[in-house]
Design an enzyme around this catalytic site. Structure first.
Site, short mmCIF file in Angstrom:
data_model
loop_
_atom_site.label_atom_id
_atom_site.label_comp_id
_atom_site.label_asym_id
_atom_site.label_seq_id
_atom_site.Cartn_x
_atom_site.Cartn_y
_atom_site.Cartn_z
NE ARG A 59 -2.31 -1.67 3.24
CZ ARG A 59 -2.07 -2.89 3.75
NH1 ARG A 59 -2.46 -3.96 3.08
NH2 ARG A 59 -1.47 -3.03 4.89
CD GLU A 96 -0.49 -7.82 18.04
OE1 GLU A 96 -1.26 -7.99 18.98
OE2 GLU A 96 -0.83 -7.32 16.95
#
Length: 174
Positions: A59, A96
């Site tokens: 993106r 994460e």
């Protein structure tokens, strides 16, 4: 044209309960939304002296390339490890759950070049922090970082310290 926030679809409880997923594809699927997103991100660069635009796949490519094109600047892609054909520099960083590696061509940033980083979303800031380290490792200077959306509750700004950072839309949560 409606406000940019109205082009973003918010999906509750995705990918897990309690998370609101901010879907950028709804912006991309609307010609007015895409045009507005690029224009608003580009406005964040007014008055900034820079040489190149850097963006991560995928993106960051979507928003970085039209901005680079409009401002007649080169675009430097940051890709997942193993996707670039020439000599690269790479960095591994924490996610994460686990790690990831990204890389740039070794000759993509010249010492002293002023760099703008463009991406769609800042969450924890880990990917952007890794890009900054790559750019600086090649001798570039990050003069501005621009996101379409920021999840302020994940505190990515804290991780990126004193860099000049701007987001078009800031969501207070995660």
């Amino acid at each position: 044209m409606k406000p940019i926030e109205e082009y973003v679809t918010s999906i509750p409880d995705f990918p897990e309960e309690g998370i609101i997923f901010r879907d950028v594809t709804s912006v991309l699927q609307d010609a007015d939304g895409l045009h507005l997103a690029v224009d608003l991100m580009q406005e964040k660069l007014e008055g900034i002296d820079f040489d190149v635009v850097v963006g991560p796949e995928s993106r960051g490519f979507i928003f970085g390339v039209p901005i680079a094109y409009n401002l007649r600047k080169p675009f430097i892609p940051v890709r997942k490890k193993g996707k670039l054909p020439r000599e690269t520099v790479s960095i591994e960083y924490e996610l994460e759950y686990g790690t990831a590696s990204i890389e740039m061509h070794r000759d993509s940033i010249k010492p002293g070049e002023k760099v703008v980083i463009i991406d769609d979303l800042m969450a924890t800031g880990g990917t952007t922090e890794a890009i900054v380290k790559l750019v600086e490792g090649l001798g570039g200077e990050v003069v501005k970082i621009v996101f379409l959306m920021e999840l302020a509750g994940l505190k990515g700004r804290d991780r990126l310290g004193d860099y000049d950072l701007d987001s078009v839309i800031i969501y207070p949560g995660k």
